[in-house]
Design a protein around this motif. Structure first.
Motif, PDB file in Angstrom:
ATOM      1  N   GLY A   1       0.820  -1.256   0.124  1.00 41.83           N
ATOM      2  CA  GLY A   1       0.005  -0.040   0.021  1.00 41.83           C
ATOM      3  C   GLY A   1       0.607   1.305  -0.185  1.00 41.83           C
ATOM      4  O   GLY A   1       0.251   2.199  -0.570  1.00 41.83           O
ATOM      5  N   PHE A   2       2.089   0.989   0.598  1.00 44.26           N
ATOM      6  CA  PHE A   2       2.999   2.440   0.281  1.00 44.26           C
ATOM      7  C   PHE A   2       3.361   2.822  -1.156  1.00 44.26           C
ATOM      8  O   PHE A   2       3.438   3.978  -1.350  1.00 44.26           O
ATOM      9  N   PHE A   3       3.011   1.988  -1.957  1.00 38.73           N
ATOM     10  CA  PHE A   3       3.641   2.330  -3.233  1.00 38.73           C
ATOM     11  C   PHE A   3       2.347   2.423  -4.278  1.00 38.73           C
ATOM     12  O   PHE A   3       2.525   2.613  -5.539  1.00 38.73           O
ATOM     13  N   THR A   4       1.015   2.127  -3.834  1.00 45.58           N
ATOM     14  CA  THR A   4       0.106   2.315  -4.817  1.00 45.58           C
ATOM     15  C   THR A   4      -0.930   3.386  -4.337  1.00 45.58           C
ATOM     16  O   THR A   4      -1.976   3.427  -4.885  1.00 45.58           O
ATOM     17  N   GLY A   5      -0.633   4.292  -3.388  1.00 44.43           N
ATOM     18  CA  GLY A   5      -1.242   5.269  -2.918  1.00 44.43           C
ATOM     19  C   GLY A   5      -1.932   4.956  -1.511  1.00 44.43           C
ATOM     20  O   GLY A   5      -2.489   3.984  -1.119  1.00 44.43           O
ATOM     21  N   ASN A   6      -2.094   6.174  -0.698  1.00 47.39           N
ATOM     22  CA  ASN A   6      -2.324   6.027   0.853  1.00 47.39           C
ATOM     23  C   ASN A   6      -3.498   6.809   0.899  1.00 47.39           C
ATOM     24  O   ASN A   6      -3.383   7.929   1.083  1.00 47.39           O
ATOM     25  N   GLY A   7      -4.715   6.322   0.847  1.00 40.75           N
ATOM     26  CA  GLY A   7      -5.848   7.061   0.979  1.00 40.75           C
ATOM     27  C   GLY A   7      -5.961   7.944  -0.059  1.00 40.75           C
ATOM     28  O   GLY A   7      -6.640   9.240   0.352  1.00 40.75           O
ATOM     29  N   GLY A   8      -5.582   7.717  -1.219  1.00 38.89           N
ATOM     30  CA  GLY A   8      -5.586   8.595  -2.360  1.00 38.89           C
ATOM     31  C   GLY A   8      -4.493   9.649  -2.566  1.00 38.89           C
ATOM     32  O   GLY A   8      -4.364  10.327  -3.755  1.00 38.89           O
ATOM     33  N   ALA A   9      -3.707   9.502  -1.628  1.00 40.71           N
ATOM     34  CA  ALA A   9      -2.253  10.295  -1.741  1.00 40.71           C
ATOM     35  C   ALA A   9      -1.120   9.368  -1.499  1.00 40.71           C
ATOM     36  O   ALA A   9      -0.988   8.409  -0.945  1.00 40.71           O
ATOM     37  N   VAL A  10      -0.206   9.545  -2.290  1.00 40.46           N
ATOM     38  CA  VAL A  10       1.402   8.679  -2.277  1.00 40.46           C
ATOM     39  C   VAL A  10       1.976   9.078  -0.897  1.00 40.46           C
ATOM     40  O   VAL A  10       2.136  10.598  -0.686  1.00 40.46           O
ATOM     41  N   LEU A  11       2.354   8.234  -0.549  1.00 43.06           N
ATOM     42  CA  LEU A  11       2.944   8.403   0.724  1.00 43.06           C
ATOM     43  C   LEU A  11       4.577   8.972   0.422  1.00 43.06           C
ATOM     44  O   LEU A  11       5.217   8.452  -0.404  1.00 43.06           O
ATOM     45  N   SER A  12       5.091   9.863   1.320  1.00 44.52           N
ATOM     46  CA  SER A  12       6.511  10.267   1.254  1.00 44.52           C
ATOM     47  C   SER A  12       7.440   9.874   2.339  1.00 44.52           C
ATOM     48  O   SER A  12       6.501   9.758   3.536  1.00 44.52           O
ATOM     49  N   GLY A  13       8.681   9.927   2.415  1.00 47.52           N
ATOM     50  CA  GLY A  13       9.298   9.483   3.614  1.00 47.52           C
ATOM     51  C   GLY A  13      10.607   8.708   3.090  1.00 47.52           C
ATOM     52  O   GLY A  13      11.142   8.996   2.122  1.00 47.52           O
ATOM     53  N   SER A  14      10.934   7.635   4.094  1.00 54.84           N
ATOM     54  CA  SER A  14      12.058   6.995   3.901  1.00 54.84           C
ATOM     55  C   SER A  14      12.006   5.719   4.665  1.00 54.84           C
ATOM     56  O   SER A  14      11.617   5.564   5.807  1.00 54.84           O
ATOM     57  N   LEU A  15      12.117   4.404   3.753  1.00 54.07           N
ATOM     58  CA  LEU A  15      12.098   3.112   4.190  1.00 54.07           C
ATOM     59  C   LEU A  15      13.806   2.786   4.225  1.00 54.07           C
ATOM     60  O   LEU A  15      14.054   1.532   4.718  1.00 54.07           O
ATOM     61  N   GLY A  16      14.584   3.565   3.785  1.00 53.95           N
ATOM     62  CA  GLY A  16      15.920   3.250   3.517  1.00 53.95           C
ATOM     63  C   GLY A  16      16.894   2.760   4.703  1.00 53.95           C
ATOM     64  O   GLY A  16      16.408   3.043   5.838  1.00 53.95           O
ATOM     65  N   ASP A  17      18.047   2.256   4.488  1.00 56.99           N
ATOM     66  CA  ASP A  17      18.959   1.818   5.471  1.00 56.99           C
ATOM     67  C   ASP A  17      18.374   0.900   6.541  1.00 56.99           C
ATOM     68  O   ASP A  17      18.512   1.173   7.781  1.00 56.99           O
ATOM     69  N   ASN A  18      17.542  -0.089   6.011  1.00 55.20           N
ATOM     70  CA  ASN A  18      17.147  -1.038   7.114  1.00 55.20           C
ATOM     71  C   ASN A  18      17.753  -2.242   6.555  1.00 55.20           C
ATOM     72  O   ASN A  18      18.545  -2.500   6.034  1.00 55.20           O
ATOM     73  N   CYS A  19      17.014  -3.362   6.753  1.00 58.15           N
ATOM     74  CA  CYS A  19      17.035  -4.730   6.374  1.00 58.15           C
ATOM     75  C   CYS A  19      15.862  -5.316   5.508  1.00 58.15           C
ATOM     76  O   CYS A  19      15.620  -6.753   5.589  1.00 58.15           O
ATOM     77  N   LEU A  20      15.247  -4.465   4.730  1.00 59.01           N
ATOM     78  CA  LEU A  20      14.027  -4.789   3.800  1.00 59.01           C
ATOM     79  C   LEU A  20      14.428  -5.685   2.725  1.00 59.01           C
ATOM     80  O   LEU A  20      15.450  -5.485   2.360  1.00 59.01           O
ATOM     81  N   GLN A  21      13.539  -6.572   2.478  1.00 60.12           N
ATOM     82  CA  GLN A  21      13.622  -7.255   1.011  1.00 60.12           C
ATOM     83  C   GLN A  21      12.606  -6.430   0.034  1.00 60.12           C
ATOM     84  O   GLN A  21      11.404  -6.353   0.397  1.00 60.12           O
ATOM     85  N   SER A  22      12.832  -6.703  -1.166  1.00 61.94           N
ATOM     86  CA  SER A  22      11.969  -6.427  -2.222  1.00 61.94           C
ATOM     87  C   SER A  22      11.410  -4.926  -1.994  1.00 61.94           C
ATOM     88  O   SER A  22      10.306  -4.491  -2.425  1.00 61.94           O
ATOM     89  N   CYS A  23      12.199  -3.628  -1.517  1.00 61.99           N
ATOM     90  CA  CYS A  23      11.787  -2.691  -1.594  1.00 61.99           C
ATOM     91  C   CYS A  23      12.124  -1.959  -2.774  1.00 61.99           C
ATOM     92  O   CYS A  23      13.436  -2.192  -3.433  1.00 61.99           O
ATOM     93  N   PRO A  24      11.068  -1.523  -3.623  1.00 59.59           N
ATOM     94  CA  PRO A  24      11.217  -0.977  -5.210  1.00 59.59           C
ATOM     95  C   PRO A  24      12.408  -0.185  -5.357  1.00 59.59           C
ATOM     96  O   PRO A  24      12.174   0.890  -4.721  1.00 59.59           O
ATOM     97  N   ALA A  25      13.204  -0.452  -6.182  1.00 53.50           N
ATOM     98  CA  ALA A  25      14.384   0.452  -6.142  1.00 53.50           C
ATOM     99  C   ALA A  25      14.109   1.769  -6.901  1.00 53.50           C
ATOM    100  O   ALA A  25      14.674   2.796  -6.783  1.00 53.50           O
ATOM    101  N   ASN A  26      12.837   1.783  -7.753  1.00 52.24           N
ATOM    102  CA  ASN A  26      12.425   2.970  -8.527  1.00 52.24           C
ATOM    103  C   ASN A  26      11.490   3.840  -7.383  1.00 52.24           C
ATOM    104  O   ASN A  26      11.121   4.864  -7.926  1.00 52.24           O
ATOM    105  N   SER A  27      11.359   3.507  -6.017  1.00 56.07           N
ATOM    106  CA  SER A  27      10.588   4.365  -5.301  1.00 56.07           C
ATOM    107  C   SER A  27      11.507   5.162  -4.576  1.00 56.07           C
ATOM    108  O   SER A  27      12.760   4.737  -4.063  1.00 56.07           O
ATOM    109  N   GLN A  28      11.227   6.257  -4.538  1.00 52.06           N
ATOM    110  CA  GLN A  28      12.044   7.305  -3.652  1.00 52.06           C
ATOM    111  C   GLN A  28      11.922   6.698  -1.843  1.00 52.06           C
ATOM    112  O   GLN A  28      12.708   7.138  -1.288  1.00 52.06           O
ATOM    113  N   LEU A  29      10.737   5.960  -1.468  1.00 53.53           N
ATOM    114  CA  LEU A  29      10.548   5.725  -0.438  1.00 53.53           C
ATOM    115  C   LEU A  29      11.794   4.591   0.177  1.00 53.53           C
ATOM    116  O   LEU A  29      12.095   4.567   1.174  1.00 53.53           O
ATOM    117  N   CYS A  30      12.442   4.133  -0.879  1.00 54.83           N
ATOM    118  CA  CYS A  30      13.504   3.013  -0.637  1.00 54.83           C
ATOM    119  C   CYS A  30      14.711   3.392  -0.540  1.00 54.83           C
ATOM    120  O   CYS A  30      15.709   2.851  -0.704  1.00 54.83           O
TER     121      CYS A  30
END
Length: 389
Positions: free
Chosen positions: A342-371
């Motif tokens: 849901g982070f990458f498909t719109g959140n209540g009609g609006a795209v989420l901004s921020g960052s999920l980087g520098d973690n140990c996540l798997q499959s975080c889309p490289a083309n997303s600014q969130l990642c």
């Protein structure tokens, strides 16, 4: 004959106006004038620009006399009867010097604002005589020393701004006696010690950023602050656990506790599902455990930062289901698994901004600014999870 009569009538009217003029120009109380002279004398003459307010303070003229064409043109307000000084609000002209103790003679003063200058030295204890003072702003100067305990005698005070100075020591312990205080900002000083055991009960805004405050958040300190909307305590040395009661203060809207040493975080769902909490910044602490899913239950929370802590486990699915969340910063932790789609498909009609980087996540889309930035090396993540994942 008629012309002569007209001239005499005009002369007679002029004399009457001249005789009546003093009735409309009551003179300033001598002790107020003396205090103003001492105030200006405490300012270094070379720091008074020719076009500034203080340059126009010419004591050959009565300070409160009207009209003010060339003298006392700004920086000063008097009472309607022109006998008492009620406000000193200086322009940010770079004045330097000290604050004269004779300021205490201005006993009808309601506003004292010396902001954005270069005044230095200590606050004179005599300031406590200004019992009608409602607003005191010494922001962005070079005042030093301790905040005098006598400041608690300013019973009419509604706004206190001592930010961006060099005050040291601790806050006076009896701050709660300032029952009318609504806004207090002592940010960016050199204050130490714990928060006061009690704070003024009618506070709306509390800002104490950029000091060296220590200790924990005590429920007793905050429990009577039913009108508190803004709490800014970032860049201190506060520690311990942030408990659930804190986020349930009834009027709370904005919280900034970033850049401290908090190690624990406890949350619960808002009482009755109602809360005005809009923004929470807990970044750059030492918080351990899981990212708390309960934040997603706060109905208008739009900004949440838990960046650069020591959080583990998965990102709560509830974050992606929140209708209010717009900015989310979880970067710099040890979060695992796949981020919610849901982070990458719109959140209540609006795209989420921020960052999920520098973690140990798997499959975080490289083309997303969130990642961004990139995830931690696998070796670092395995070490934290003792070989798992």
């Amino acid at each position: 004959m008629g012309t002569r009569s007209s001239i005499l009538e005009r002369l007679f009217l002029f004399l009457i106006l001249l005789l009546r003029l003093p009735l409309f120009q009551a003179r300033t109380l001598p002790s107020d004038t003396q205090a103003l002279k001492a105030f200006k004398a405490s300012v270094i003459p070379s720091s008074i620009p020719p076009s500034s307010c203080l340059a126009s303070w010419n004591f050959a003229v009565d300070p409160c006399s009207l009209p003010r064409r060339t003298s006392f043109v700004c920086g000063l307000t008097c009472s309607p009867d022109s006998t008492r000084v009620t406000q000193i609000t200086l322009d940010p002209a770079g004045y330097s010097g000290s604050l004269s103790p004779l300021i205490s003679q201005l006993t009808q003063l309601t506003t004292l604002d010396l902001s954005d200058n270069s005044f230095s030295g200590q606050i004179p204890p005599s300031l406590s005589s200004l019992t009608t003072l409602q607003s005191l702003s010494l922001r962005s100067n070079s005042f030093s020393g301790s905040i005098p305990p006598s400041i608690i005698n300013l019973k009419s005070l509604e706004s206190l701004d001592l930010s961006h100075n060099s005050f040291s020591g601790s806050l006076p312990s009896a701050m709660a006696s300032l029952a009318g205080l609504r806004r207090m900002d002592v940010s960016f000083n050199k204050l130490t010690g714990p928060l006061p055991k009690l704070l003024p009960p009618n506070l709306i805004e509390l800002a104490m950023k950029g000091n060296s405050l220590s200790g924990s958040l005590n429920k007793f300190t905050f429990e009577k602050l039913n009108q508190l909307e803004v709490v800014e305590l970032s860049e201190n040395a506060l520690a311990g656990k942030i408990e659930a009661w804190f986020f349930q203060l009834p009027s709370l809207q904005q919280v900034d506790l970033a850049n401290n040493s908090f190690t624990g975080l406890e949350t619960s769902r808002p009482v009755g599902g109602n809360s005005d909490l809009v923004a929470v910044n807990l970044g750059f602490n030492k918080i351990q455990g899981y990212a708390p899913a309960n934040f997603a239950a706060y109905p208008v929370l739009s900004f949440l930062s838990l960046r650069y802590n020591s959080l583990r486990g998965r990102i709560p699915l509830e974050y992606s289901q929140s209708k209010s969340m717009r900015r989310l910063f979880l970067d710099g932790n040890f979060l695992i698994g796949k981020p919610p789609a849901g982070f990458f498909t719109g959140n209540g009609g609006a795209v989420l901004s921020g960052s999920l980087g520098d973690n140990c996540l798997q499959s975080c889309p490289a083309n997303s600014q969130l990642c961004t930035p990139a995830q931690k090396p696998i070796s670092v993540c395995k070490k934290v999870y003792r070989g798992r994942p």
